[in-house]
Scaffold this motif. Sequence first.
Motif, short mmCIF file in Angstrom:
data_model
loop_
_atom_site.label_atom_id
_atom_site.label_comp_id
_atom_site.label_asym_id
_atom_site.label_seq_id
_atom_site.Cartn_x
_atom_site.Cartn_y
_atom_site.Cartn_z
N TYR A 2 -0.83 7.68 -3.54
CA TYR A 2 0.34 8.06 -2.50
C TYR A 2 -0.05 7.54 -1.27
O TYR A 2 0.79 6.82 -0.50
CB TYR A 2 0.39 9.43 -2.66
N GLN A 44 -2.02 5.08 -0.03
CA GLN A 44 -2.13 3.80 0.01
C GLN A 44 -0.89 3.01 0.62
O GLN A 44 -1.13 1.87 1.16
CB GLN A 44 -2.71 3.21 -1.07
N HIS A 45 0.26 3.53 0.48
CA HIS A 45 1.31 3.29 1.01
C HIS A 45 1.69 2.94 2.61
O HIS A 45 2.79 2.47 3.26
CB HIS A 45 2.65 3.73 0.32
N ASN A 56 3.09 8.13 8.10
CA ASN A 56 4.07 7.59 7.10
C ASN A 56 5.49 7.20 8.23
O ASN A 56 6.46 7.29 7.52
CB ASN A 56 4.44 8.82 6.03
#
Length: 276
Positions: A79, A81-82, A138
């Motif tokens: 998760y 890694q994005h 994020n």
Amino acid sequence: MTNIFKLINQIAIAQAQLYTTQFLAPCVKGGRVRTRVAGMIYTFTPKPNKFEGWGIFQAVDEKTATVIEEADLPEIVEYLQHFSQIRLRLAHQLRGQTWLAYPVNEADMRQRLNVIKPIAVHLVTEGVAFEQIIARWNGQSCWFEEVDRRTDPVIVETLQSAVKQLIPAEELQFKGITPEIRTVYELATRRIEGFTQPQQDEKRLRKALQMGDGILQQFHDHSDYWTVDWTTADGVRHSSAIAKTDLTVVSSGICLSGRDRDFDLQSLVGVMEQQE
């Protein structure tokens, strides 16, 4: 009109898909979780609402998603890694698993996020104050990934020792110190009793007077000196102007024949006792 019906149909399909789909998401205590299904973003209140951690969720209605189970490490890693990776140093715990941290490299932070500031890092499951960590951004929140094992552990030990000794941030000196380390130390100690500037000033004045058997009563801050109210051991009260730089006497409060600057606060106590 056809386009409207098509859009309504797409929404209906997405909602039907939502209720049959489990999703992974991070969740802070008292927070909400989000997922994207068929291009649409949904926000839910977790059930139980006190859950904190990485969970596998499933929607039960438009507003609530229940925790099916806690996510395992490989799922969490995949998760994260994005999102953009940043290196931070922990300052202090805010609440629960959320910590305040500061960038290890301000220039890198500016390039990646176009801002330099302390950041709240969520779901910090390991690490202590001053530990360097790897986190993921994020676009809205910062999530803990792991402790940065490549850093020198001596830095953490040195900073923790400095806290115990109540060393002010401006006096902190050791090999390898950076402006960023000094900033995170200041953030960490700002909340600790004895580290604010007035507390440091009081400690300094009280120590100097005690060495001469004097007792601090109160002091008032001026631009480059303090007005210090103090008493000798037998209770006689005095008020003296004391330089901030080296605690030399600016004005003793009695006539010293123009020799005030020959004394500092510690030695002034003895002079006053002789006068008495």
